[in-house]
Design an enzyme around this catalytic site. Structure first.
Site, mmCIF file in Angstrom:
data_model
loop_
_atom_site.group_PDB
_atom_site.id
_atom_site.type_symbol
_atom_site.label_atom_id
_atom_site.label_comp_id
_atom_site.label_asym_id
_atom_site.label_seq_id
_atom_site.Cartn_x
_atom_site.Cartn_y
_atom_site.Cartn_z
ATOM 1 N N TRP A 93 0.829 -1.209 0.000
ATOM 2 C CA TRP A 93 0.000 0.000 0.000
ATOM 3 C C TRP A 93 0.862 1.256 0.000
ATOM 4 O O TRP A 93 0.555 2.228 -0.682
ATOM 5 C CB TRP A 93 -0.988 0.001 1.164
ATOM 6 C CG TRP A 93 -2.034 -1.068 0.997
ATOM 7 C CD1 TRP A 93 -2.205 -2.181 1.777
ATOM 8 C CD2 TRP A 93 -3.033 -1.152 -0.040
ATOM 9 N NE1 TRP A 93 -3.232 -2.937 1.299
ATOM 10 C CE2 TRP A 93 -3.765 -2.342 0.189
ATOM 11 C CE3 TRP A 93 -3.374 -0.353 -1.127
ATOM 12 C CZ2 TRP A 93 -4.832 -2.734 -0.635
ATOM 13 C CZ3 TRP A 93 -4.429 -0.747 -1.950
ATOM 14 C CH2 TRP A 93 -5.148 -1.921 -1.699
ATOM 15 N N LYS A 98 -12.474 -2.190 6.736
ATOM 16 C CA LYS A 98 -11.767 -3.071 7.656
ATOM 17 C C LYS A 98 -12.309 -2.889 9.080
ATOM 18 O O LYS A 98 -12.879 -3.802 9.630
ATOM 19 C CB LYS A 98 -10.261 -2.807 7.626
ATOM 20 C CG LYS A 98 -9.534 -3.446 6.458
ATOM 21 C CD LYS A 98 -9.440 -2.576 5.243
ATOM 22 C CE LYS A 98 -8.819 -3.308 4.060
ATOM 23 N NZ LYS A 98 -8.048 -2.423 3.192
ATOM 24 N N ASP A 111 -1.780 6.213 6.363
ATOM 25 C CA ASP A 111 -2.863 5.351 5.871
ATOM 26 C C ASP A 111 -3.154 4.316 6.950
ATOM 27 O O ASP A 111 -2.445 3.326 7.087
ATOM 28 C CB ASP A 111 -2.420 4.675 4.574
ATOM 29 C CG ASP A 111 -3.459 3.668 4.058
ATOM 30 O OD1 ASP A 111 -4.492 3.461 4.728
ATOM 31 O OD2 ASP A 111 -3.221 3.092 2.978
HETATM 32 C C1 LIG Z 1 -7.518 -1.972 2.063
HETATM 33 C C2 LIG Z 1 -6.449 -0.965 2.078
HETATM 34 C C3 LIG Z 1 -6.375 0.056 1.118
HETATM 35 C C4 LIG Z 1 -7.343 0.148 -0.039
HETATM 36 O O1 LIG Z 1 -8.505 0.699 0.395
HETATM 37 P P1 LIG Z 1 -9.672 1.098 -0.634
HETATM 38 O O2 LIG Z 1 -10.697 1.653 0.313
HETATM 39 O O3 LIG Z 1 -10.088 -0.154 -1.325
HETATM 40 O O4 LIG Z 1 -9.148 2.099 -1.569
HETATM 41 C C5 LIG Z 1 -5.367 0.989 1.226
HETATM 42 N N1 LIG Z 1 -4.467 0.935 2.228
HETATM 43 C C6 LIG Z 1 -4.503 -0.037 3.161
HETATM 44 C C7 LIG Z 1 -3.491 -0.045 4.254
HETATM 45 C C8 LIG Z 1 -5.490 -1.010 3.114
HETATM 46 O O5 LIG Z 1 -5.535 -1.967 4.053
#
Ligand SMILES: *Cc1c(COP(=O)(O)O)cnc(C)c1O
Length: 358
Positions: A102, A195, A171
């Site tokens: 990511w 999540k 993030d």
């Molecule tokens: C799942 C995830 C994403 C992607 O998220 P979207 O909402 O599908 O864009 C980005 N960063 C991390 C750390 C993730 O776990």
């Protein structure tokens, strides 16, 4: 009704209590005679929901007054573009720490807007560790430093917050709300919802207000954090149903005792699963011990030819979505807030039985 234990990395399990509330609410939400999906986002009831969800989130995360809470769409991935769009103009530098897929994706997206520089990169060991902070090649003039506190795929987590005066952009998609965090250390925290917050379709951005002024005037409305801040995230029609579920999840978290209480449970869940893996010669986790994730636990079977059998038998035992990401192989158990401790106990028990019988 038969519910399984769902170890999905995302969209992930939701608390059963929340699902039951939703079921009850659907035909007639708050005496409106309509479902929440059918009411105006400008209605008194929905505006109240929006305000309550923000207030509860502020309480849960102890978010100071000088931060805005935004609920855009587009997921964490759109934020990977909106971050440079709002914070760093062409020619400006932004630092990226890459400890997993990511972080790599975020850095690559940012190169379209600014001079995004990778200042640390853990791909040399297949994202199983975090390079020592003293080795990061940071730029003094960086507009911000971006990192991913929990890398969902490899299961690598920072158990510290990087230092320095540069605004930190994090993030937190797969770790938000799993424990308390000191928001004041961050410029921006963002997370996709699916999540630990609610269903896909809504995104959380927590941004320090002074950073809202950096966006150029010609940015599209929906790409500008300030627009969301000034309209209580009603710049256009928000994802009302997803927001409603997030509001239910925040209330559920408060009933569990807040993030201190979640941290105790989450740590216990992770500790017992890693202990079981480490105690076995059949299962292994490749991540350096100091950097293991509380939320995503990858593990590999000593004999990969047994993966299929493991997954089939786990499914039959009501333990689902354990297949690991293709880049890591093996298994991955995501044990977010809504995955109860009994699910982890059941998984450990299953793993031990499987090992005995092969
Ligand atoms: C799942 C995830 C994403 C992607 O998220 P979207 O909402 O599908 O864009 C980005 N960063 C991390 C750390 C993730 O776990």
């Amino acid at each position: 009704m038969s519910r399984v234990y769902n170890f999905s990395a995302g969209p992930a399990a939701l608390p059963l209590e929340v699902l039951e509330n939703i079921r009850n609410d659907i035909p007639d939400w708050q005496g409106t005679g309509m479902s929440v999906m059918e009411v105006s986002h400008r209605s008194a009831e929905f505006v109240e929901l929006a305000a309550r969800s923000e207030a509860n989130l502020r309480e849960l995360l102890n978010i100071p007054e000088d931060y805005s809470v935004l609920f855009p769409q587009g997921g964490a991935t759109l934020q990977m573009a909106m971050i440079p769009m709002n914070l760093a103009q062409a020619g400006e530098t932004a630092d990226y720490v890459v400890t997993g897929s990511w972080g790599k994706k975020a850095a690559s997206e940012a190169t379209k807007f600014c001079n995004a520089t990778v200042v640390a990169d853990a791909s040399d060991k297949n994202f199983t560790y975090i390079p020592d902070e003293s080795s990061w090649q940071r730029n003094d003039n960086a507009a911000y430093l971006h990192y991913v506190p929990n890398e969902t795929i490899a299961g690598v987590e920072f158990h510290f917050v990087p230092g320095g005066d540069t605004p930190l952009v994090a993030d937190m998609s797969s770790t938000i709300l799993s424990r308390p965090v000191d928001v004041t250390k961050f410029g921006v925290i963002y997370a996709g919802a699916q999540k630990n917050i609610g269903p896909a379709g809504i995104t959380l951005v927590i941004v320090r207000n002074d950073l809202l002024d950096r966006a150029p005037k010609n940015l599209p409305h929906l790409m500008t954090w300030r627009s969301y801040a000034e309209s209580d995230s009603m710049t256009n029609t928000p994802p009302t149903f997803a927001w409603y579920v997030a509001d239910q999840v925040f209330q559920w978290l408060k009933r569990q005792g807040g993030l201190e209480a979640m941290a105790v449970i989450n740590k216990r869940k992770a500790d017992k699963l890693y202990s079981a893996i480490d105690a076995s010669s059949f299962y292994s986790n490749p991540v350096a011990k100091d950097f293991r994730s509380w939320m995503n636990v990858p593990f590999i079977l000593a004999d990969a030819s047994l993966d299929k059998k493991f997954l089939e038998q786990a499914n039959a035992a009501g333990l689902t979505n354990l297949k690991g990401h293709r880049s890591v192989g093996g298994m991955r158990a995501s044990i977010y807030n809504a995955v109860p401790e009994q699910a982890v106990d059941a998984l450990i028990e299953f793993m031990s039985e499987f090992e005995k019988n092969v």
